[in-house]
Design a protein around this motif. Structure first.
Motif, short mmCIF file in Angstrom:
data_model
loop_
_atom_site.label_atom_id
_atom_site.label_comp_id
_atom_site.label_asym_id
_atom_site.label_seq_id
_atom_site.Cartn_x
_atom_site.Cartn_y
_atom_site.Cartn_z
N LEU A 55 8.07 12.04 -10.06
CA LEU A 55 8.91 10.85 -9.94
C LEU A 55 9.87 10.97 -8.75
O LEU A 55 9.99 10.04 -7.94
CB LEU A 55 9.71 10.62 -11.22
N LYS A 79 15.66 8.08 -13.55
CA LYS A 79 14.61 8.24 -12.53
C LYS A 79 13.40 7.37 -12.88
O LYS A 79 12.80 6.74 -12.00
CB LYS A 79 14.20 9.71 -12.43
N VAL A 80 13.06 7.31 -14.15
CA VAL A 80 11.95 6.47 -14.59
C VAL A 80 12.26 5.00 -14.30
O VAL A 80 11.41 4.26 -13.81
CB VAL A 80 11.65 6.68 -16.10
N ALA A 83 11.95 4.37 -10.60
CA ALA A 83 10.53 4.38 -10.24
C ALA A 83 9.87 3.05 -10.63
O ALA A 83 9.12 2.46 -9.85
CB ALA A 83 9.82 5.54 -10.92
N SER A 89 5.04 4.39 -11.75
CA SER A 89 4.98 4.85 -13.14
C SER A 89 4.80 3.73 -14.15
O SER A 89 4.97 3.94 -15.34
CB SER A 89 6.18 5.74 -13.52
N ILE A 152 1.37 8.66 -10.97
CA ILE A 152 2.67 8.39 -10.34
C ILE A 152 2.54 8.48 -8.83
O ILE A 152 3.03 7.64 -8.08
CB ILE A 152 3.75 9.33 -10.89
#
Length: 177
Positions: A55, A79-80, A83, A89, A152
């Motif tokens: 990521l 972070k997710v 992203a 992701s 990813i």
């Protein structure tokens, strides 16, 4: 042999301290927690780290000012979210969330819910066109986590390509005016 020496030392120390039965029970619980650490827990923790690295790398490549991106200051969930905002992701969203839940369960309770492992493996099996997962659960989890990291990375490349194409389209419109 080391386990026996450790227990003997704990027994000796705990008999010298008031409330020694409580200390001995606590020490036994902690000792058991270290010796009961399973292979699958190690895969979950390591897998979580690998996904997080994927990521961070993908976000760094996708943002314009990555010199102002400080991933160490962000939680995994943040972070997710970043992203996903960049189009990364998205395809493995449920599986990444399940992996994060597993990691958090292990980190905070030393236990985990097997259903999340199934969610990761079964979710990725449906998405992986080759779908050649072994019956061995440990190997399947490793393969699923590898697939998440790969996805990813690929989504990051497509996201960047998409942004470049939008830029090219914009420049073509300007030229035609």
């Amino acid at each position: 042999m080391e386990d026996l020496n450790f227990k003997l030392l704990l027994d000796k120390v705990s008999t010298q301290i008031e409330g020694s039965e409580w200390l001995k029970n606590l020490s036994d619980e902690h000792h058991d927690s270290f010796t009961d650490f399973s292979i699958i827990e190690g895969i979950i923790i390591r897998g979580h780290i690998l996904v997080e690295k994927s990521l961070v790398k993908s976000i760094s490549e996708a943002i314009y000012r990555n010199d102002e991106f400080y991933p160490e200051k962000l939680s995994f969930s943040q972070k997710v979210t970043i992203a996903r905002m960049l189009g990364i992701s998205v395809f493995v969203k449920k599986e990444v969330n399940a992996l994060n839940k597993l990691r958090n369960q292990i980190a905070h309770t030393l236990e985990f819910d097997e259903q999340y492992i199934d969610e990761i493996i079964n979710g990725i099996k449906k998405k992986d066109l080759e779908n050649k997962y072994p019956k061995n659960r440990i190997q399947s989890l490793k393969m699923a986590i590898s697939f998440i990291c790969f996805t990813i990375s690929v989504e990051s490349q497509y996201s960047q390509l998409g942004q470049a194409m939008k830029g090219i389209d914009y420049l073509k419109k300007l030229e035609s005016k």
